[in-house]
Write a protein that holds these residues in place. Sequence first.
Motif, PDB file in Angstrom:
ATOM      1  N   THR A   1       0.803  -1.223   0.000  1.00  0.00           N
ATOM      2  CA  THR A   1       0.000   0.000   0.000  1.00  0.00           C
ATOM      3  C   THR A   1       0.836   1.273   0.000  1.00  0.00           C
ATOM      4  O   THR A   1       0.285   2.373   0.061  1.00  0.00           O
ATOM      5  CB  THR A   1      -0.919   0.019   1.237  1.00  0.00           C
ATOM      6  OG1 THR A   1      -0.125  -0.125   2.428  1.00  0.00           O
ATOM      7  CG2 THR A   1      -1.937  -1.113   1.179  1.00  0.00           C
TER       8      THR A   1
ATOM      9  N   THR B   1      -4.690 -12.421  -6.707  1.00  0.00           N
ATOM     10  CA  THR B   1      -5.464 -11.194  -6.586  1.00  0.00           C
ATOM     11  C   THR B   1      -4.915 -10.146  -7.543  1.00  0.00           C
ATOM     12  O   THR B   1      -3.709  -9.975  -7.665  1.00  0.00           O
ATOM     13  CB  THR B   1      -5.384 -10.658  -5.132  1.00  0.00           C
ATOM     14  OG1 THR B   1      -5.932 -11.642  -4.246  1.00  0.00           O
ATOM     15  CG2 THR B   1      -6.151  -9.357  -4.983  1.00  0.00           C
TER      16      THR B   1
ATOM     17  N   GLU C   1      -6.910   1.037  -3.902  1.00  0.00           N
ATOM     18  CA  GLU C   1      -8.040   0.318  -3.308  1.00  0.00           C
ATOM     19  C   GLU C   1      -7.819  -1.190  -3.331  1.00  0.00           C
ATOM     20  O   GLU C   1      -8.057  -1.895  -2.336  1.00  0.00           O
ATOM     21  CB  GLU C   1      -9.338   0.660  -4.048  1.00  0.00           C
ATOM     22  CG  GLU C   1     -10.581   0.039  -3.422  1.00  0.00           C
ATOM     23  CD  GLU C   1     -11.864   0.467  -4.117  1.00  0.00           C
ATOM     24  OE1 GLU C   1     -12.927  -0.093  -3.783  1.00  0.00           O
ATOM     25  OE2 GLU C   1     -11.798   1.358  -5.000  1.00  0.00           O
ATOM     26  N   ASP C   2      -7.343  -1.706  -4.462  1.00  0.00           N
ATOM     27  CA  ASP C   2      -7.035  -3.134  -4.562  1.00  0.00           C
ATOM     28  C   ASP C   2      -5.934  -3.518  -3.569  1.00  0.00           C
ATOM     29  O   ASP C   2      -6.006  -4.565  -2.908  1.00  0.00           O
ATOM     30  CB  ASP C   2      -6.551  -3.486  -5.974  1.00  0.00           C
ATOM     31  CG  ASP C   2      -7.617  -3.282  -7.028  1.00  0.00           C
ATOM     32  OD1 ASP C   2      -8.811  -3.312  -6.681  1.00  0.00           O
ATOM     33  OD2 ASP C   2      -7.236  -3.094  -8.203  1.00  0.00           O
TER      34      ASP C   2
ATOM     35  N   GLU D   1      -5.060  -2.056  -0.758  1.00  0.00           N
ATOM     36  CA  GLU D   1      -5.522  -2.004   0.629  1.00  0.00           C
ATOM     37  C   GLU D   1      -6.336  -3.238   0.986  1.00  0.00           C
ATOM     38  O   GLU D   1      -6.227  -3.772   2.104  1.00  0.00           O
ATOM     39  CB  GLU D   1      -6.338  -0.730   0.863  1.00  0.00           C
ATOM     40  CG  GLU D   1      -5.479   0.528   0.895  1.00  0.00           C
ATOM     41  CD  GLU D   1      -6.297   1.792   1.043  1.00  0.00           C
ATOM     42  OE1 GLU D   1      -7.514   1.742   0.720  1.00  0.00           O
ATOM     43  OE2 GLU D   1      -5.741   2.816   1.482  1.00  0.00           O
ATOM     44  N   ALA D   2      -7.151  -3.717   0.051  1.00  0.00           N
ATOM     45  CA  ALA D   2      -7.944  -4.921   0.307  1.00  0.00           C
ATOM     46  C   ALA D   2      -7.030  -6.138   0.476  1.00  0.00           C
ATOM     47  O   ALA D   2      -7.231  -6.965   1.378  1.00  0.00           O
ATOM     48  CB  ALA D   2      -8.932  -5.149  -0.832  1.00  0.00           C
ATOM     49  N   ALA D   3      -6.002  -6.252  -0.387  1.00  0.00           N
ATOM     50  CA  ALA D   3      -5.054  -7.364  -0.285  1.00  0.00           C
ATOM     51  C   ALA D   3      -4.260  -7.279   1.017  1.00  0.00           C
ATOM     52  O   ALA D   3      -4.045  -8.289   1.703  1.00  0.00           O
ATOM     53  CB  ALA D   3      -4.108  -7.360  -1.481  1.00  0.00           C
TER      54      ALA D   3
ATOM     55  N   ASP E   1      -5.162  -5.947   3.805  1.00  0.00           N
ATOM     56  CA  ASP E   1      -6.028  -6.279   4.936  1.00  0.00           C
ATOM     57  C   ASP E   1      -6.120  -7.788   5.135  1.00  0.00           C
ATOM     58  O   ASP E   1      -6.098  -8.288   6.270  1.00  0.00           O
ATOM     59  CB  ASP E   1      -7.425  -5.687   4.711  1.00  0.00           C
ATOM     60  CG  ASP E   1      -8.347  -5.926   5.894  1.00  0.00           C
ATOM     61  OD1 ASP E   1      -8.011  -5.472   6.998  1.00  0.00           O
ATOM     62  OD2 ASP E   1      -9.396  -6.583   5.714  1.00  0.00           O
ATOM     63  N   VAL E   2      -6.198  -8.541   4.031  1.00  0.00           N
ATOM     64  CA  VAL E   2      -6.237 -10.006   4.118  1.00  0.00           C
ATOM     65  C   VAL E   2      -4.941 -10.536   4.724  1.00  0.00           C
ATOM     66  O   VAL E   2      -4.952 -11.426   5.586  1.00  0.00           O
ATOM     67  CB  VAL E   2      -6.481 -10.623   2.729  1.00  0.00           C
ATOM     68  CG1 VAL E   2      -6.339 -12.142   2.783  1.00  0.00           C
ATOM     69  CG2 VAL E   2      -7.853 -10.246   2.194  1.00  0.00           C
TER      70      VAL E   2
ATOM     71  N   ARG F   1      -4.803  -9.785   8.493  1.00  0.00           N
ATOM     72  CA  ARG F   1      -5.753 -10.577   9.282  1.00  0.00           C
ATOM     73  C   ARG F   1      -5.406 -12.058   9.309  1.00  0.00           C
ATOM     74  O   ARG F   1      -5.585 -12.730  10.332  1.00  0.00           O
ATOM     75  CB  ARG F   1      -7.170 -10.386   8.743  1.00  0.00           C
ATOM     76  CG  ARG F   1      -7.795  -9.038   9.074  1.00  0.00           C
ATOM     77  CD  ARG F   1      -9.259  -8.979   8.686  1.00  0.00           C
ATOM     78  NE  ARG F   1      -9.433  -8.934   7.228  1.00  0.00           N
ATOM     79  CZ  ARG F   1      -9.853  -9.946   6.491  1.00  0.00           C
ATOM     80  NH1 ARG F   1     -10.129 -11.117   7.056  1.00  0.00           N
ATOM     81  NH2 ARG F   1     -10.006  -9.822   5.184  1.00  0.00           N
TER      82      ARG F   1
END
Length: 261
Positions: A68, A104, A110-111, A113-115, A117-118, A121
Amino acid sequence: MEPTDRGLVMESNSFLRLAGTLVAALLGPLPAQAADFDVAIVFAVDFSSSVDPDTANLQRNGHAAALTSPEIIAAITRNYFGCVGVAYFEWASPGRQRIVLPWTRICGLEDAEAAADVIRRNGDTGFTRGGRGGTSVSSAIDAASLLLDQFPGKAERKVIDISGNGENNDGLPVRSSRRNAIAKGYTINAIAIPASDENPGYHLASYFADNVIGGSGAFVVTTTGPGDYATALRRKLVMEISMNLDPQGLTEVQPVETAIQ
């Protein structure tokens, strides 16, 4: 066939079955007829028994932060296609691999940040490392190579990105795995995480340079301390994403050890 040969064959067949399962699980998010990508990168991250919580945090949070970062987003968006494909899995001894992020597409912040986050987590925390066995860099390369074989899109370059804190001490010989991946046209880069008390006469990055990395423009980076991991990883990703395209003055690096000062 000698008993040792039979053992190697059984180990290899067992690994291929497990790796096949790993590949099938990692193919989900990209459609069968995915678009073109500038690069496909498999992050192969060490979660063997030697990876303590501090090192696990370095790897998990370092990859998330790097993906990111403004430098990475800029490198992605100013490439020819403006998209990269990434997958992230964790490895230890043969047969001990864990999916964190399936294939992915990342085409912008945006893409990414989603990756990220995974990864944050679901990535390894190092608290359940007992019983994972040794460090099989060869299995990591083999599994990553199979993932790239079946990447559901067209990529200009395909890269195996090894993160590890030790030598190959389990499974098949690492040099044969490296040779097979290079023969397919894949590049193997690495980031070495030396022990805090590493012997001054020994450098893990040198081992990676001699035995692990390979292919066009291959390189290894290392860190000078825990705080350098994210910086080293970010620099490495910029070079991987931009390699051969020379955007805004970035040039292909030489296949030598690079230390982050």
